[in-house]
Enzyme design. Sequence first.
Site, PDB file in Angstrom:
ATOM      1  N   HIS A 243      15.093  13.434  59.209  1.00  0.00           N
ATOM      2  CA  HIS A 243      13.718  13.920  59.254  1.00  0.00           C
ATOM      3  C   HIS A 243      12.748  13.050  58.420  1.00  0.00           C
ATOM      4  CE1 HIS A 243      15.261  17.715  60.937  1.00  0.00           C
ATOM      5  NE2 HIS A 243      16.095  17.792  59.914  1.00  0.00           N
TER       6      HIS A 243
HETATM    7  O1  RIB Z   1      13.177  20.924  58.211  1.00  0.00           O
HETATM    8  C1  RIB Z   1      13.537  19.668  57.688  1.00  0.00           C
HETATM    9  C2  RIB Z   1      12.899  19.438  56.359  1.00  0.00           C
HETATM   10  O2  RIB Z   1      13.341  20.433  55.433  1.00  0.00           O
HETATM   11  C3  RIB Z   1      13.284  18.094  55.722  1.00  0.00           C
HETATM   12  O3  RIB Z   1      12.231  17.635  54.932  1.00  0.00           O
HETATM   13  C4  RIB Z   1      14.456  18.441  54.856  1.00  0.00           C
HETATM   14  O4  RIB Z   1      14.613  17.553  53.754  1.00  0.00           O
HETATM   15  C5  RIB Z   1      14.045  19.798  54.353  1.00  0.00           C
HETATM   16  O5  RIB Z   1      13.143  19.607  53.260  1.00  0.00           O
END
Ligand code: RIB
Length: 313
Positions: A243
């Site tokens: 992500h």
């Molecule tokens: O939903 C994904 C996000 O939530 C990413 O930033 C992961 O590190 C968590 O913080």
Amino acid sequence: MTPRKIIIDTDPGQDDAVAILLALASPDEIEVLGITAVAGNVPLPLTQKNARIVCELAGRPDIKVFAGCDAPLSHPLVTAEHVHGKTGLDGPPMTDPTMPLQDQNGVDFIVETLRAEVSGTVTLCPLGPLTNIATALQRAPDIAERVQEIILMGGAYFEVGNITPTAEFNIYVDPEAADIVMKSGIKITFLPLDVTHKALTTQPRVDAFRALGNTVGEMVAAWTGFFERFDKEKYGSAGAPLHDPCVIAYLMWPEIFQGRHINVEIALSDPLTLGMTVADWWRVTDRPANATFIRDMDDEAFYTRLTDRLARF
Ligand code: RIB
Ligand code: CA
């Protein structure tokens, strides 16, 4: 080209760690003014520690790391140890950091930096819940017009939620903070699950990290090896979505991403949809466009470029 000045606001988290490494591997494009930790994936004492672990792994104990808010504005903290493990960086063995945590609170650092730097030259890169950013805006409304852009990982529309059926984790943990950010008038770009779920850590990609032959490659391979088990089991996918590095990649290589400038609102009133990013992708309302919402990416280009950068350590 002068490097873009950024503040990374983060809740490491294996994917946050890779994002920080990508930024620190790219000094021609990015100048990291500081890293502010926020409670999110794991509680603040761990996120601030993990941010320092990553800076030391990158050989950058000079980077200023700050602790920000330890709880959302108006909800109990929800964490994600089930994804990231108890430490937040489970996977490889790690040693405690020796570089210091800054005494100044991360929120005060954000305010002070935005007031000190030339207006419109600092980009905020939130990779976790938006508590620090919203608190800074509440404490110093004058900084809003001084922010160049906010490029954040958060939200979901077509991909729906990952922590509830409707909400993505970063927004869900502090929806009121997200709403404050949305109403700030700052130029905002979302890297939501809709696009990050296309950045999967497939086995050849993890093997390429390991084949770098440096400690960073080994650590990133071990982190993704741990991190991906949850998503592979949940979605039956070929890997886990990386992500947060999508935020740094978008900042440097926007051409490998595609999205639309649309209206995005944060659902706050109903427990069923709390924290949902209601993205008017098809422009069916007359609500004004207030964010760029990214939906697609060239994942091959992303991983090739990411791996090339990690090879620099
Ligand atoms: O939903 C994904 C996000 O939530 C990413 O930033 C992961 O590190 C968590 O913080
Ligand atoms: Ca994160």
